[in-house]
Motif scaffolding. Structure first.
Motif, short mmCIF file in Angstrom:
data_model
loop_
_atom_site.label_atom_id
_atom_site.label_comp_id
_atom_site.label_asym_id
_atom_site.label_seq_id
_atom_site.Cartn_x
_atom_site.Cartn_y
_atom_site.Cartn_z
N PHE A 91 0.79 -1.07 -0.04
CA PHE A 91 -0.17 -0.01 0.22
C PHE A 91 0.76 1.24 -0.02
O PHE A 91 1.92 1.15 0.69
CB PHE A 91 -0.76 0.18 1.20
N SER A 92 0.36 2.29 -0.73
CA SER A 92 1.30 3.58 -0.78
C SER A 92 1.57 4.12 0.27
O SER A 92 2.39 4.87 0.59
CB SER A 92 0.76 4.46 -1.95
N ILE A 93 0.59 3.93 1.47
CA ILE A 93 0.54 4.82 2.63
C ILE A 93 0.69 3.83 3.69
O ILE A 93 -0.13 2.85 3.88
CB ILE A 93 -0.87 5.60 2.93
N GLY A 94 1.79 4.01 4.46
CA GLY A 94 1.90 2.89 5.67
C GLY A 94 3.06 1.98 5.47
O GLY A 94 4.15 1.81 6.00
N ARG A 95 2.58 0.63 4.59
CA ARG A 95 3.20 -0.12 4.48
C ARG A 95 4.72 0.06 3.80
O ARG A 95 5.72 -0.39 4.02
CB ARG A 95 2.47 -1.32 3.73
N THR A 96 4.67 1.05 2.70
CA THR A 96 5.65 1.39 1.82
C THR A 96 6.63 1.75 2.75
O THR A 96 7.82 1.70 2.83
CB THR A 96 5.43 2.14 0.74
N GLN A 97 6.35 2.79 3.71
CA GLN A 97 7.14 3.72 4.38
C GLN A 97 7.80 2.73 5.60
O GLN A 97 8.98 2.93 6.04
CB GLN A 97 6.52 4.87 5.07
N ASP A 98 7.00 1.78 6.18
CA ASP A 98 7.31 0.88 7.16
C ASP A 98 8.55 0.04 6.58
O ASP A 98 9.64 -0.05 7.05
CB ASP A 98 6.39 0.04 7.47
N LEU A 99 8.44 -0.42 5.50
CA LEU A 99 9.43 -1.16 4.54
C LEU A 99 10.98 -0.66 4.48
O LEU A 99 11.86 -0.82 4.67
CB LEU A 99 8.86 -1.73 3.32
N LEU A 100 10.49 0.65 3.92
CA LEU A 100 11.75 1.59 3.56
C LEU A 100 12.61 1.76 4.93
O LEU A 100 13.73 1.62 4.80
CB LEU A 100 11.36 2.92 2.91
N TYR A 101 11.92 1.92 6.05
CA TYR A 101 12.51 2.23 7.20
C TYR A 101 13.30 1.10 7.62
O TYR A 101 14.44 1.28 8.17
CB TYR A 101 11.11 2.57 8.34
N GLU A 102 12.52 0.03 7.56
CA GLU A 102 13.29 -1.31 8.02
C GLU A 102 14.62 -1.88 7.15
O GLU A 102 15.55 -2.09 7.45
CB GLU A 102 12.43 -2.23 8.01
N ILE A 103 14.15 -1.67 5.66
CA ILE A 103 15.26 -1.81 4.88
C ILE A 103 16.63 -0.75 5.11
O ILE A 103 17.79 -1.25 5.17
CB ILE A 103 14.87 -1.50 3.46
N GLU A 104 16.25 0.34 5.46
CA GLU A 104 17.33 1.18 5.85
C GLU A 104 17.83 0.74 6.73
O GLU A 104 19.53 1.02 7.09
CB GLU A 104 16.78 2.78 5.86
N GLY A 105 17.25 0.17 7.82
CA GLY A 105 17.96 -0.15 9.00
C GLY A 105 18.88 -1.39 8.63
O GLY A 105 19.92 -1.43 9.37
N LEU A 106 18.46 -2.52 7.98
CA LEU A 106 19.22 -3.53 7.54
C LEU A 106 20.61 -3.06 6.92
O LEU A 106 21.82 -3.71 7.07
CB LEU A 106 18.57 -4.63 6.59
N ILE A 107 20.31 -2.07 5.89
CA ILE A 107 21.49 -1.72 5.28
C ILE A 107 22.61 -0.98 6.09
O ILE A 107 23.80 -1.24 6.08
CB ILE A 107 21.16 -0.45 4.16
N ALA A 108 22.10 -0.15 7.28
CA ALA A 108 22.76 0.61 8.07
C ALA A 108 23.36 -0.48 8.91
O ALA A 108 24.84 -0.55 9.10
CB ALA A 108 22.04 1.40 9.10
N GLU A 109 23.03 -1.77 9.14
CA GLU A 109 23.75 -2.76 10.23
C GLU A 109 24.54 -3.60 9.67
O GLU A 109 25.56 -4.04 10.00
CB GLU A 109 22.23 -3.45 10.91
#
Length: 473
Positions: free
Chosen positions: A239-257
């Motif tokens: 979904f454009s609102i909510g899920r997309t932003q949650d996923l980006l947040y988590e993927i950014e965290g994985l890339i950082a780690e």
């Protein structure tokens, strides 16, 4: 006498629309679209019709801006509603944006007409801060005021407290809207109401519990690594609102780690050098998702403490180096063609979340038949949607119908349910258990039949004195 009527989200999880009625007036809570086959048949133009009286409706209160909660608002206006549209401050910003897209897809391409509808909606909006009472009807034999509280589902989501004051007593009725899960990315979790004489509560995941955030995060990592081993595309309908932003947040965290860590490769010849997490390309192919991601970034004051700490540390959870956004339709078609021909691993997030339309359909048509590719579901798939069919038939090598044609499913299909934006059974029970005095009436809506029945059984153990109802249309 106070009545509660339901005009949607009774036989499934879409079309949310509920009415609080006192003798001389009433309010609506949401006015959303039906999707899939949840009314026992394929949704049609007849489902858009406002087929209930609205002359007495004094206000529409919006819990959040997902289309299954707001998509019928233009038709409500067309039926004659001209009262206030009460919603949270973030929702007031996002609502015209989501309805503009809905109007273009399902109503008209006439730009002037769309602008007139959106201008009218903006003129009726009443942005309401969380925790602040708003009088809808004052004085006379009855009065009604509403208050919004954070629901933790998507940015701007709220549950609605309604105080109805009659000649003899005041009754508080609470509509949950869609509740979010604790520890979700970006948003604070919802707190239980201080009081609820009657509660109308969702039950999307009333029959199950999600995995914990830390385990789902590493399972997301594991699924992505496994999917990228053979050089395919990981397609995430979201979904454009909510899920997309949650996923980006988590993927950014994985890339950082894990930035320097290598992603395992089955075919070492297809790339020059190993693929590391920090080299992985993430594509958001959805103009609407891109726009709402921008809005999310602009509304950082509504983020939770953890997310703001990342920003203060100089990180950009929703705008990082590995992220590419595709806007134009031409670029979208070129991206689909390139990923089909190349063996460059990529993660693509595209709408719609239930695969019922949007750009994700072109990716599915081009990629479902290739075993190198993977489809990862991170949200609920309603009955009758292509997403539900892929989820059910894909693991058995079945097929799905897209735009009237059958497509074989050879891509691998995964699900990480912990990323649902909805509370699970345990979360819902804790929400109710946190109310100091258990509601004397609890109505279970917004769920499949099995989910509602399971949730009702669980509720009976913690609220034995409550009248627990499952409404029917």
């Amino acid at each position: 006498m106070i009545e509660i009527k339901h005009h949607g989200a009774v036989n499934g999880v879409t079309g949310s629309c509920h009415e609080l009625r006192v003798p001389d007036f009433g309010i609506l809570i949401d006015c959303g679209l039906f999707q899939g086959q949840e009314k026992g048949r394929v949704s049609s133009a007849a489902d858009l019709v406002i087929d209930f009286p609205i002359d007495h409706i004094r206000a529409l209160v919006v819990t959040h801006v997902h289309i299954d909660h707001v998509g019928r608002i233009p038709y409500l206006l067309g039926a004659g509603f001209d009262g206030p549209i009460v919603c949270s401050e973030p929702s007031a910003i996002m609502l015209p944006e989501i309805l503009e897209d809905a109007l273009k897809i399902g109503f008209t391409r006439d730009r002037a007409l769309i602008n007139r509808v959106l201008d009218r909606i903006r003129s009726q909006l009443v942005p309401l801060p969380y925790g602040q009472w708003h009088e809808v009807v004052a004085g006379g034999d009855a009065a009604l005021k509403v208050r919004l509280q954070r629901a933790g589902h998507i940015l701007g989501s709220a549950y609605v407290e309604c105080d109805v004051q009659g000649a003899c007593k005041t009754e508080r009725i609470v509509f949950s809207g869609d509740l979010g899960a604790p520890h979700s990315p970006l948003l604070p979790e919802p707190a239980s109401p201080e009081k609820a004489d009657r509660l109308i509560i969702e039950s999307t995941y009333g029959d199950r519990n999600h995995e914990g955030r830390e385990s789902r995060r590493y399972r997301l990592k594991s699924v992505l690594e496994h999917a990228l081993e053979d050089g395919g595309t990981v397609l995430i309908p979201a979904f454009s609102i909510g899920r997309t932003q949650d996923l980006l947040y988590e993927i950014e965290g994985l890339i950082a780690e894990f930035g320097e860590a290598e992603i395992p490769q089955l075919d070492e010849t297809r790339l020059s050098g190993a693929l590391r997490w920090q080299d992985l390309e993430i594509v958001v192919d959805s103009p609407m998702a891109a726009e709402f991601t921008r809005i999310y970034r602009d509304l950082k004051p509504f983020w939770d403490d953890e997310a703001r700490e990342r920003v203060n540390a100089g990180r950009h959870p929703l705008s990082f180096e590995q992220l590419t956004v595709i806007n134009s339709h031409e670029d979208h078609l070129n991206a689909v063609d390139y990923l089909v021909r190349s063996r460059r691993p990529c993660v693509v997030i595209a709408g719609s979340g239930m695969c019922a339309g949007g750009r994700v359909v072109n990716y599915l048509k081009a990629m479902l038949g290739d075993s190198r590719n993977d489809v990862l579901f991170v949200g609920y798939q309603a009955v009758g949607t292509p997403g539900r069919n892929i989820l059910e038939h894909g693991p058995r090598g079945g097929w799905v119908e897209l735009d009237g044609e059958r497509y074989d499913i050879r891509a691998r299909v995964h699900t990480v349910g912990g990323y649902s934006a909805h509370a699970d059974q345990g979360d819902l029970l804790r929400f109710i258990g946190g109310i100091p005095e258990t509601p004397h009436e609890i109505r279970i809506v917004h769920g499949d039949k099995s989910a509602k029945q399971s949730f009702r059984q669980a509720l009976e153990s913690i609220a034995p004195d409550s009248d627990i109802l499952i409404p029917i249309e």
